[in-house]
Design a protein around this motif. Structure first.
Motif, mmCIF file in Angstrom:
data_model
loop_
_atom_site.group_PDB
_atom_site.id
_atom_site.type_symbol
_atom_site.label_atom_id
_atom_site.label_comp_id
_atom_site.label_asym_id
_atom_site.label_seq_id
_atom_site.Cartn_x
_atom_site.Cartn_y
_atom_site.Cartn_z
ATOM 1 N N SER A 84 0.860 -1.187 0.000
ATOM 2 C CA SER A 84 0.000 0.000 0.000
ATOM 3 C C SER A 84 0.893 1.233 0.000
ATOM 4 N N VAL A 85 1.375 1.604 -1.176
ATOM 5 C CA VAL A 85 2.293 2.742 -1.311
ATOM 6 C C VAL A 85 1.528 3.913 -1.919
ATOM 7 N N ARG A 86 1.425 4.989 -1.184
ATOM 8 C CA ARG A 86 0.657 6.149 -1.614
ATOM 9 C C ARG A 86 1.528 7.404 -1.535
ATOM 10 N N PRO A 87 1.251 8.387 -2.387
ATOM 11 C CA PRO A 87 2.013 9.638 -2.290
ATOM 12 C C PRO A 87 1.692 10.355 -0.984
ATOM 13 N N SER A 88 2.644 11.125 -0.506
ATOM 14 C CA SER A 88 2.480 11.836 0.759
ATOM 15 C C SER A 88 1.483 12.975 0.619
ATOM 16 N N ASP A 89 0.982 13.431 1.758
ATOM 17 C CA ASP A 89 0.096 14.599 1.762
ATOM 18 C C ASP A 89 0.805 15.813 1.169
ATOM 19 N N MET A 90 2.099 15.944 1.468
ATOM 20 C CA MET A 90 2.854 17.102 0.968
ATOM 21 C C MET A 90 2.890 17.102 -0.560
ATOM 22 N N SER A 91 3.130 15.932 -1.153
ATOM 23 C CA SER A 91 3.181 15.877 -2.617
ATOM 24 C C SER A 91 1.800 16.141 -3.212
ATOM 25 N N ASN A 92 0.754 15.640 -2.558
ATOM 26 C CA ASN A 92 -0.599 15.871 -3.057
ATOM 27 C C ASN A 92 -1.004 17.339 -2.966
ATOM 28 N N LYS A 93 -0.452 18.056 -1.985
ATOM 29 C CA LYS A 93 -0.780 19.471 -1.815
ATOM 30 C C LYS A 93 0.058 20.370 -2.716
ATOM 31 N N THR A 94 1.077 19.808 -3.363
ATOM 32 C CA THR A 94 1.966 20.617 -4.195
ATOM 33 C C THR A 94 1.360 20.794 -5.575
ATOM 34 N N PHE A 95 1.102 22.043 -5.926
ATOM 35 C CA PHE A 95 0.388 22.354 -7.163
ATOM 36 C C PHE A 95 0.993 23.596 -7.783
ATOM 37 N N ASN A 96 1.438 23.473 -9.027
ATOM 38 C CA ASN A 96 2.009 24.607 -9.743
ATOM 39 C C ASN A 96 1.006 25.077 -10.793
ATOM 40 N N PRO A 97 0.355 26.223 -10.577
ATOM 41 C CA PRO A 97 -0.698 26.651 -11.502
ATOM 42 C C PRO A 97 -0.202 26.904 -12.919
ATOM 43 N N ILE A 98 1.031 27.368 -13.071
ATOM 44 C CA ILE A 98 1.551 27.600 -14.431
ATOM 45 C C ILE A 98 1.628 26.283 -15.184
ATOM 46 N N ARG A 99 2.212 25.273 -14.548
ATOM 47 C CA ARG A 99 2.320 23.973 -15.208
ATOM 48 C C ARG A 99 0.935 23.397 -15.487
ATOM 49 N N ALA A 100 0.019 23.540 -14.544
ATOM 50 C CA ALA A 100 -1.321 22.982 -14.724
ATOM 51 C C ALA A 100 -2.024 23.610 -15.918
ATOM 52 N N ILE A 101 -1.917 24.930 -16.051
ATOM 53 C CA ILE A 101 -2.603 25.623 -17.138
ATOM 54 C C ILE A 101 -1.909 25.372 -18.473
#
Length: 454
Positions: free
Chosen positions: A42-59
């Protein structure tokens, strides 16, 4: 038997070894047995990685359109002055790196905050009577981005908030939210050349506000705050007892009709962490050399913030040692002519771009005073087929192969950002294509037929 006894076992003819058994009460000594747990992957990404969001890259990554195959792509979106090869760093800068490499002195680990000698050079370079600095006030970092990250990490806890400019550099939000820190944007006013709405800024401050981020000169606006406006910002911080993170990576990169005032030189009351680096002024962003300058003349930070920054710096053991070894020569041997030529080029491009775009019906560029950027307002009522700035810039790529960043990336819809570091001939071609695009899609606003007579 004492549960914490260390047992020594004699294994006959075998070499003497220390056989350690630590018996902890209540724990099974049989390997593989864990009470109440069924072994499964059961290997899941950390909360920190899930909270990391770059709006420039996303758009940008969500833009699926392809450029016009009949037109060469012109990217006005990349904040890297080295991309087109027209803005090389000075030969003294590259020679400094070669000398550091050839010396053989900088191949090992340095202290996590940087070599003492390198920190002394940075302190000497930025020292002035109004804002004195010593080596102990300098922490070298892996680029200005890490400097900002360390400052946020030392000043704010999860659940607290920071105040950031809107429009503003998206990394502030990316870093803060990954650490569980709330982001509160304060408004910049385009009609006042992007000065801060100070009343709105002060209304955001509460008991959970950990710091105020001030970016001057500005990315994405290209604005430079006047001395009087900086003093008003400091007055808010002093009145509310909020420390400042000053992002001054574009410090000194101002055009001839403006002046850059380091924030720390204007106040001895407000504690300030100033972030800078080599990336933009010396045109070497890939060398990843930044710094934090600690200005705390009233000892409000005290030892705790300083010690905290040192501890945080130990997570990656500091920036590249070769660049540290070259700092003395870079800071003191780069000729003034290099800075002057860079700024002359940027101002010329800024003037050309502003003039060309200001003449296009439906666009409202804001004249920049420094840095490497220009923001352009889109009068969306004249472009009704586009819902927002993202669709506008997306179609600009599809039809004209010109890529500008929609200002939604900076939380400021219906603008786009232009990077002015590209060669002049490419910039003029890009502006010509933008004009052609706008001419094709412009519609008179309802009830304003005089607009069509332009």
């Amino acid at each position: 038997m004492d549960p914490y006894m260390i047992q020594l076992h004699d294994h006959g003819n075998l070499p003497s070894v220390l056989d350690v058994h630590v018996n902890i009460p209540g724990r099974s000594s049989v390997p593989g047995k864990m009470k109440g747990r069924k072994a499964r992957w059961s290997v899941r990404p950390s909360d920190m990685s899930n909270k990391t969001f770059n709006p420039i890259r996303a758009i940008v990554d969500s833009m699926k359109v392809k450029p016009n195959p009949n037109k060469t792509m012109i990217a006005l979106s990349i904040g890297d002055p080295t991309v087109f090869g027209n803005l090389p760093t000075d030969p003294e800068v590259t020679q400094a790196i070669k000398d550091a490499l050839d010396s053989g002195k900088y191949n090992g680990y340095a202290p996590s905050t940087g070599y003492l000698s390198s920190r002394e050079e940075v302190a000497s370079y930025y020292h002035c009577p109004e804002a004195p600095l010593e080596a102990k006030d300098v922490i070298l970092t892996s680029g200005c981005s890490q400097a900002i990250e360390l400052c946020l990490a030392v000043l704010a806890n999860p659940g607290q908030n920071i105040l950031v400019p809107r429009p503003g550099f998206s990394l502030y939000r990316t870093l803060a939210e990954s650490m569980g820190i709330e982001v509160k944007p304060y408004n910049l006013l385009p009609e006042k050349f992007w000065e801060i709405d100070l009343k709105q800024l002060e209304s955001l401050i509460d008991e959970k506000t950990a710091c105020l981020v001030v970016n001057n000169p500005s990315n994405p606006c290209g604005s430079v705050f006047s001395r009087s406006h900086l003093q008003k910002i400091l007055a808010v911080a002093a009145r509310q007892c909020v420390p400042i993170l000053a992002d001054e990576i574009y410090g000194g990169m101002v055009f001839s009709d403006s002046k850059f005032e380091p924030l720390a030189t204007l106040s001895s009351n407000v504690p300030i962490l100033s972030c800078g680096g080599l990336a933009k002024r010396w045109l070497v962003p890939g060398w990843r050399m930044g710094w934090i300058l600690i200005h705390d003349r009233r000892d409000i930070f005290g030892n705790e913030i300083r010690d905290g920054l040192v501890k945080l710096s130990q997570r990656i053991l500091g920036p590249c040692t070769l660049v540290q070894g070259a700092l003395k020569s870079i800071l003191h041997r780069t000729p003034q002519e290099f800075y002057h030529n860079t700024l002359s080029f940027l101002k010329s491009n800024a003037d050309l771009c502003y003039g060309a775009l200001a003449a296009i019906p439906g666009l409202r560029p804001i004249r920049p005073s420094g840095a490497m950027y220009l923001m352009v307002g889109i009068e969306m009522e004249h472009f009704p087929e586009f819902e927002n700035d993202v669709e506008f810039t997306e179609q600009l790529v599809a039809e004209q192969s010109v890529h500008c960043l929609p200002a939604t990336c900076f939380e400021y819809p219906n603008f786009f950002r232009v990077v002015i570091t590209i060669p002049e001939v490419m910039l003029l071609e890009a502006c010509s294509r933008i004009q052609e695009f706008c001419d094709q899609h412009y519609h008179c606003a309802e009830g304003s037929p005089e607009e069509c007579d332009k």
